[in-house]
Design a protein around this motif. Structure first.
Motif, PDB file in Angstrom:
ATOM      1  N   LYS A 175      15.023  70.360  32.665  1.00 24.99           N
ATOM      2  CA  LYS A 175      14.253  71.607  32.557  1.00 24.99           C
ATOM      3  C   LYS A 175      14.650  72.375  31.290  1.00 24.99           C
ATOM      4  O   LYS A 175      13.789  72.819  30.524  1.00 24.99           O
ATOM      5  CB  LYS A 175      14.495  72.465  33.795  1.00 24.99           C
ATOM      6  CG  LYS A 175      13.785  73.785  33.781  1.00 24.99           C
ATOM      7  CD  LYS A 175      14.109  74.591  35.030  1.00 24.99           C
ATOM      8  CE  LYS A 175      13.655  76.012  34.842  1.00 24.99           C
ATOM      9  NZ  LYS A 175      14.512  76.967  35.483  1.00 24.99           N
ATOM     10  N   GLU A 176      15.933  72.533  31.081  1.00 24.53           N
ATOM     11  CA  GLU A 176      16.424  73.354  29.974  1.00 24.53           C
ATOM     12  C   GLU A 176      16.269  72.685  28.601  1.00 24.53           C
ATOM     13  O   GLU A 176      16.135  73.376  27.591  1.00 24.53           O
ATOM     14  CB  GLU A 176      17.896  73.718  30.196  1.00 24.53           C
ATOM     15  CG  GLU A 176      18.136  74.575  31.417  1.00 24.53           C
ATOM     16  CD  GLU A 176      17.452  75.935  31.327  1.00 24.53           C
ATOM     17  OE1 GLU A 176      17.499  76.552  30.242  1.00 24.53           O
ATOM     18  OE2 GLU A 176      16.854  76.370  32.321  1.00 24.53           O
ATOM     19  N   LEU A 177      16.307  71.361  28.563  1.00 21.71           N
ATOM     20  CA  LEU A 177      16.278  70.649  27.285  1.00 21.71           C
ATOM     21  C   LEU A 177      15.018  69.805  27.113  1.00 21.71           C
ATOM     22  O   LEU A 177      14.978  68.892  26.276  1.00 21.71           O
ATOM     23  CB  LEU A 177      17.521  69.768  27.144  1.00 21.71           C
ATOM     24  CG  LEU A 177      18.858  70.502  27.165  1.00 21.71           C
ATOM     25  CD1 LEU A 177      20.012  69.518  27.167  1.00 21.71           C
ATOM     26  CD2 LEU A 177      18.968  71.468  25.997  1.00 21.71           C
ATOM     27  N   ASN A 178      14.005  70.091  27.875  1.00 22.65           N
ATOM     28  CA  ASN A 178      12.779  69.296  27.873  1.00 22.65           C
ATOM     29  C   ASN A 178      12.193  69.109  26.470  1.00 22.65           C
ATOM     30  O   ASN A 178      11.744  68.022  26.113  1.00 22.65           O
ATOM     31  CB  ASN A 178      11.744  69.925  28.795  1.00 22.65           C
ATOM     32  CG  ASN A 178      10.524  69.056  28.930  1.00 22.65           C
ATOM     33  OD1 ASN A 178      10.627  67.879  29.229  1.00 22.65           O
ATOM     34  ND2 ASN A 178       9.363  69.636  28.675  1.00 22.65           N
ATOM     35  N   ILE A 179      12.202  70.153  25.660  1.00 20.09           N
ATOM     36  CA  ILE A 179      11.574  70.043  24.338  1.00 20.09           C
ATOM     37  C   ILE A 179      12.346  69.109  23.409  1.00 20.09           C
ATOM     38  O   ILE A 179      11.808  68.663  22.396  1.00 20.09           O
ATOM     39  CB  ILE A 179      11.397  71.428  23.667  1.00 20.09           C
ATOM     40  CG1 ILE A 179      12.740  72.086  23.377  1.00 20.09           C
ATOM     41  CG2 ILE A 179      10.492  72.322  24.485  1.00 20.09           C
ATOM     42  CD1 ILE A 179      12.633  73.333  22.511  1.00 20.09           C
ATOM     43  N   TYR A 180      13.589  68.780  23.757  1.00 14.02           N
ATOM     44  CA  TYR A 180      14.407  67.896  22.922  1.00 14.02           C
ATOM     45  C   TYR A 180      14.434  66.451  23.439  1.00 14.02           C
ATOM     46  O   TYR A 180      14.913  65.566  22.739  1.00 14.02           O
ATOM     47  CB  TYR A 180      15.852  68.396  22.863  1.00 14.02           C
ATOM     48  CG  TYR A 180      15.978  69.820  22.404  1.00 14.02           C
ATOM     49  CD1 TYR A 180      15.793  70.170  21.070  1.00 14.02           C
ATOM     50  CD2 TYR A 180      16.277  70.829  23.311  1.00 14.02           C
ATOM     51  CE1 TYR A 180      15.903  71.476  20.645  1.00 14.02           C
ATOM     52  CE2 TYR A 180      16.399  72.145  22.897  1.00 14.02           C
ATOM     53  CZ  TYR A 180      16.209  72.468  21.567  1.00 14.02           C
ATOM     54  OH  TYR A 180      16.324  73.761  21.162  1.00 14.02           O
ATOM     55  N   MET A 181      13.947  66.232  24.639  1.00 20.77           N
ATOM     56  CA  MET A 181      14.032  64.902  25.243  1.00 20.77           C
ATOM     57  C   MET A 181      13.142  63.911  24.505  1.00 20.77           C
ATOM     58  O   MET A 181      12.063  64.262  24.032  1.00 20.77           O
ATOM     59  CB  MET A 181      13.622  64.949  26.713  1.00 20.77           C
ATOM     60  CG  MET A 181      14.643  65.631  27.603  1.00 20.77           C
ATOM     61  SD  MET A 181      14.114  65.688  29.317  1.00 20.77           S
ATOM     62  CE  MET A 181      14.269  63.959  29.731  1.00 20.77           C
TER      63      MET A 181
END
Length: 147
Positions: free
Chosen positions: A102-108
């Motif tokens: 959830k917190e790092l979704n944009i980096y996955m």
């Protein structure tokens, strides 16, 4: 490719124990294709264009995470080449994985977003899996690790 690999680390006793099994395998002729990293459980791989932004986000996330204990009771395999120690009580690892997602979704990495998460501590990735299992069973005993 990826920029970062996030991992859970172990307390020194558990790290040394897992490493002793990895060393035993290597000393008995098992060629391991894994990177020579300390024993760990991978959370995921991430890309980012702004290193400071990513690290600041991680610092914020880490404020919410405290050490916890995981039981390791057995060995397991996957893909006919990887031998690993499997956590028994995975709920905390699975809950934290969802939090990181959830917190790092944009980096996955896109290709990993749909990948099933199987937390584990890899012992080796080898073409001689049967021999690896036999040898690891000589050294492995269930244990509890601090993460």
């Amino acid at each position: 490719m990826y920029d970062y690999v996030l991992q859970y680390g172990f307390d020194m006793e558990s790290q040394n124990y897992i490493q002793s099994i990895k060393d035993f395998l290597r000393n008995n002729g098992i060629k391991d294709r894994e990177r020579n990293w300390l024993p760990h459980i991978t959370i995921d791989l991430y890309n980012c264009k702004n290193q400071n932004e990513f690290i600041n986000k991680l610092d914020t996330i880490m404020e919410y995470i405290k050490e916890f204990y995981i039981e390791f009771k057995n060995l397991n395999t996957c893909n006919d080449e990887t031998l690993y120690i499997e956590p028994y009580n995975k709920k905390e690892l699975m809950d934290l994985k969802q939090f990181f997602n959830k917190e790092l979704n944009i980096y996955m990495l896109e290709k990993r977003k749909e990948r099933k998460y199987i937390p584990h501590a890899t012992l080796c990735t080898s073409d001689t899996l049967d021999k690896s299992i036999q040898l690891a069973n000589e050294k492995f005993n269930p244990f509890t690790a601090k993460i």
